[in-house]
Each structure stands twice: as C-alpha cells, then as structure tokens.
Scaffold this motif. Structure first.
Motif, mmCIF file in Angstrom:
data_model
loop_
_atom_site.group_PDB
_atom_site.id
_atom_site.type_symbol
_atom_site.label_atom_id
_atom_site.label_comp_id
_atom_site.label_asym_id
_atom_site.label_seq_id
_atom_site.Cartn_x
_atom_site.Cartn_y
_atom_site.Cartn_z
ATOM 1 N N MET A 21 0.845 -1.193 0.000
ATOM 2 C CA MET A 21 0.000 0.000 0.000
ATOM 3 C C MET A 21 0.881 1.243 0.000
ATOM 4 N N LYS A 22 0.462 2.260 -0.739
ATOM 5 C CA LYS A 22 1.210 3.505 -0.825
ATOM 6 C C LYS A 22 0.412 4.657 -0.213
ATOM 7 N N ALA A 23 1.039 5.805 -0.155
ATOM 8 C CA ALA A 23 0.360 7.006 0.325
ATOM 9 C C ALA A 23 0.589 8.142 -0.664
ATOM 10 N N ASN A 57 5.534 23.490 17.723
ATOM 11 C CA ASN A 57 6.904 23.595 17.201
ATOM 12 C C ASN A 57 7.289 22.479 16.230
ATOM 13 N N LYS A 58 6.287 21.851 15.587
ATOM 14 C CA LYS A 58 6.561 20.858 14.548
ATOM 15 C C LYS A 58 5.594 21.088 13.397
ATOM 16 N N PRO A 59 6.097 21.156 12.146
ATOM 17 C CA PRO A 59 5.206 21.405 11.008
ATOM 18 C C PRO A 59 4.045 20.425 10.963
ATOM 19 N N VAL A 60 2.861 20.939 10.647
ATOM 20 C CA VAL A 60 1.666 20.084 10.650
ATOM 21 C C VAL A 60 1.822 18.931 9.662
ATOM 22 N N LEU A 61 2.534 19.137 8.555
ATOM 23 C CA LEU A 61 2.767 18.072 7.588
ATOM 24 C C LEU A 61 3.478 16.880 8.218
ATOM 25 N N PHE A 62 4.384 17.146 9.153
ATOM 26 C CA PHE A 62 5.168 16.067 9.761
ATOM 27 C C PHE A 62 4.272 15.104 10.538
ATOM 28 N N TYR A 63 3.221 15.618 11.167
ATOM 29 C CA TYR A 63 2.306 14.746 11.914
ATOM 30 C C TYR A 63 1.652 13.737 10.962
ATOM 31 N N GLY A 64 1.278 14.198 9.775
ATOM 32 C CA GLY A 64 0.677 13.300 8.795
ATOM 33 C C GLY A 64 1.651 12.251 8.306
ATOM 34 N N LEU A 65 2.893 12.658 8.023
ATOM 35 C CA LEU A 65 3.902 11.698 7.562
ATOM 36 C C LEU A 65 4.205 10.666 8.644
ATOM 37 N N GLU A 66 4.237 11.097 9.886
ATOM 38 C CA GLU A 66 4.463 10.156 10.989
ATOM 39 C C GLU A 66 3.301 9.171 11.111
ATOM 40 N N ALA A 67 2.065 9.656 10.925
ATOM 41 C CA ALA A 67 0.896 8.774 10.989
ATOM 42 C C ALA A 67 0.935 7.733 9.872
ATOM 43 N N ILE A 68 1.376 8.149 8.689
ATOM 44 C CA ILE A 68 1.497 7.230 7.548
ATOM 45 C C ILE A 68 2.549 6.167 7.846
ATOM 46 N N GLY A 70 2.484 1.629 8.741
ATOM 47 C CA GLY A 70 3.245 0.629 8.002
ATOM 48 C C GLY A 70 3.400 0.919 6.523
ATOM 49 N N ILE A 71 3.126 2.163 6.111
ATOM 50 C CA ILE A 71 3.259 2.558 4.712
ATOM 51 C C ILE A 71 4.607 3.251 4.529
ATOM 52 N N THR A 72 5.381 2.788 3.586
ATOM 53 C CA THR A 72 6.728 3.335 3.418
ATOM 54 C C THR A 72 6.940 4.065 2.098
ATOM 55 N N PHE A 92 -3.974 2.711 -2.046
ATOM 56 C CA PHE A 92 -3.267 3.849 -1.452
ATOM 57 C C PHE A 92 -4.193 4.654 -0.547
ATOM 58 N N VAL A 93 -3.573 5.383 0.370
ATOM 59 C CA VAL A 93 -4.273 6.346 1.205
ATOM 60 C C VAL A 93 -3.901 7.737 0.705
ATOM 61 N N MET A 94 -4.903 8.577 0.503
ATOM 62 C CA MET A 94 -4.660 9.967 0.127
ATOM 63 C C MET A 94 -4.869 10.829 1.365
ATOM 64 N N TYR A 95 -3.849 11.615 1.692
ATOM 65 C CA TYR A 95 -3.829 12.369 2.955
ATOM 66 C C TYR A 95 -3.550 13.832 2.636
#
Length: 355
Positions: free
Chosen positions: A1-3, A30-41, A45-47, A101-104
């Motif tokens: 699966m992809k993202a 103090n952390k970009p909001v995008l980073f939270y999404g990438l960490e959740a992905i 288990g999506i790489t 895939f998951v679209m985020y």
C-alpha cells in the motif's frame, strides 16, 4: 500500500503567513503540521509516499528530504496548479501504479493516527473508504448523503443546502478503481477535478464505497483559528521536560517543555506550553497553549494561546493572545506621541478635559 500526500495549494486562508511559507509547514507545538501526517502514515506501516507539490515545492522538499527521518521513501510529484484532489490522483498515476493507497491532505490533523483505518481497509478492500466527522458548518465541506440502511448515496462539495452534517475528513483510501473514476469526470464550476465527483461516479457504478465516522479530534488547519485549536490540542498531551536553563526567580507551572539552549529568567510559564531551543524569556508571562519556536525573545511581555515562529521577538507588549506571529517578526510598543489640545474658546466658556 502507498500514500499520496497533498502539499500544494496556496493557503490563502492563512495569509499573510503563506505569502512566504508553505501552509503545511506552519508549526503546531513547534513541529510542522505536515510532519504529523507523515508520521501517521509511517506508523500505519506505509513506506512508499508520493508528495504532490506546487509553488512551495522547494520549501517542502528541503523540510522533508528523502523521507528517511520519518522511515519512508518519498517521491515528489509536481502539480502545475491546484486543480483539485482528483487531479492529484490523475497526475500520480505512474507512482501509484495499481496499488491500493491512502490519500492524505497535508494540512489536516487527526489525533490518534490512521493505523486502524488502514488495517481495516487492507482486510476488506472496498473500492473506496472515506472518513466522515460531524461539523457545525457543513456548507464549508464535502458532505455525505445517506440512503436506506445507512449506505452512501451521494456526495456534494460545499453544498448550499447540506443533506447531512457529516463532512469528509481529508483522508481517503482507494483501490485502483479510483483511476477509472478520475478519468471519467469533468472539471467542476470551480475548474477543478473534485474527488467528491470521482467518489460519486464510483457510487453510481455500484462500486463498494464505504464510510467511517470518526469521533476523535480532526481539524483542517486552513485558517488561523483552526491552527490555534490544533496547537492547543497537541499541547494538552505534551510531556513536561526542562532541558534549558530556568533561574530561581522564575516559576514553571504544569506541562511545560523547555528545549535545550533556551533560557528563562524572572518569568512565569504556565503550561501546557513549549519553549524552543535558543529562545530567551525574560521578565515575562507565557500562558497556556502557547508555542514559542527556536531563537525567539520574549521580554517584559504577556503572551497566551498563541504561536510564535522562529527568530521573532516580543518586547514590552502588555498582552498578546490568540495570535500567530511569523518568522523574524519584531513586536514592540508604539512610540509615545505627545498629547495636546488645541482650543479656540469664546468668552465665558467652560471646558472639561480628561487627563
């Protein structure tokens, strides 16, 4: 699966911040909001992650790099203009191939991540799985309509007369069936290829489109109010940690994180709050739900329920609250202007002037 992560868009509702910075990189605690999404992905288990980028591509690429710090491998996919979510799927066809895939949406924030949702999708594999949440202003979102048995029968983008109060959250899960859908639809009146139209096409073709209503916290961080609310939510779960220097004349109350290299002198900090590395707080009050980024200066001031970005200073401000202060900003008192009254008075006048 992809993202597939969407990080284009102009971020008009966050201007003037987004005149000089990508909206997905505005920090929350103090952390970009995008980073939270990438960490959740990554946690799901999506790489393999494709990131759609637009005018702010250089900034996004510099911040994310090759993705290795998140445990993912990133492919950047340029989009000439923000032409809709379905358009993003269309241009990502080569990267996505025939994989699920998951679209985020990169400026969305979901507490608790997406691991359970991804696991359920992998097990059941409907053509599409959408997330819904109850909102008070459904006219501002894509809204779902349900038929008998709770089956989704319709989706409408920003309807004038919503048929429910359940709005689409910015996370979608698809099989390769969506590629036929995005090729079949036409641009909307906005000139965009709408993902709601693609989902509606799948519904009309009797494809299996399912929904999950989430009760947890979700925000589209597209405006200042939502950014401050997400900041508040994240700080509520912050772990207290003091790695910087705090003098004996200062008072630290509640969940406060003071990063290495920060200094607090003669000040009172009430958490939840975070003080970034290299920042100096002097003779000031920092109240709850405040994020001070790196290398800032807060002097003789009070600030609460606010976000201050890197390199900014607030000096002599009586009270600042519910504010977002960008990078390298200076906030100082206005110069005192001599007060004077110019009077032309007739005989026997009486004038009262407040001092």
């Amino acid at each position: 699966m992809k993202a597939l992560v969407l990080s284009g868009g102009a971020g008009t509702r966050l201007r003037p911040l987004t005149h000089t910075s990508a909206k997905q990189l505005v920090p929350v605690a103090n952390k970009p909001v995008l980073f939270y999404g990438l960490e959740a992905i990554a946690d799901a288990g999506i790489t393999e992650v494709g990131i759609i980028v637009g005018d702010t591509a250089d900034e996004i690429m510099q911040a994310v790099g090759d993705g290795s710090k998140f445990g993912i491998a990133v492919t950047y996919i340029p989009q000439s203009a923000p032409l809709g979510l379905a358009h993003a799927v269309l241009i990502a066809r080569e990267f996505l191939a025939d994989d699920d895939f998951v679209m985020y949406l990169g400026d969305n924030f979901i507490v608790g991540g997406i691991s359970d949702l991804v696991d359920a999708f992998r097990a059941q594999r409907p053509a599409a799985q959408i997330l819904l949440t109850q909102v008070s202003d459904p006219q501002q979102f894509g809204v779902a309509e349900f038929g008998p048995g709770g089956r989704i029968v319709g989706l409408e983008e920003k309807p004038e007369h919503p048929k429910s109060d359940l709005a689409l959250v910015g996370v979608y899960l698809f099989t390769d069936a969506v590629h036929e859908a995005v090729r079949a639809i036409k641009p909307s009146w906005r000139g965009e290829l709408e993902i709601t139209h693609a989902l509606q096409w799948l519904i009309d073709q009797d494809r299996d489109v399912r929904s999950t209503t989430i009760s947890g916290y979700w925000k589209d961080t597209g405006n200042v109010g939502d950014m401050l609310e997400v900041n508040r939510s994240v700080l509520e779960h912050a772990e207290p940690r003091i790695e910087g220097d705090v003098d004996a004349a200062s008072e630290i109350i509640g969940r406060v994180r003071i990063d290495e290299g920060a200094r607090v002198t003669g000040s009172r900090i009430v958490g939840p709050a975070v003080i970034g590395a290299g920042s100096v707080i002097t003779g000031s009050y920092v109240g709850p739900f405040t994020s001070i980024a790196a290398d800032c200066r807060i002097t003789d001031s009070e600030i609460e329920f606010s976000i201050v970005l890197d390199g900014s200073s607030v000096r002599g401000a009586r009270r600042v609250e519910a504010s977002i202060i960008g990078r390298n900003v200076e906030v100082t008192p206005a110069p005192r202007i001599p007060a004077a009254h110019r009077l032309i008075l007739g005989d026997h006048s009486k004038v009262q002037i407040s001092s």
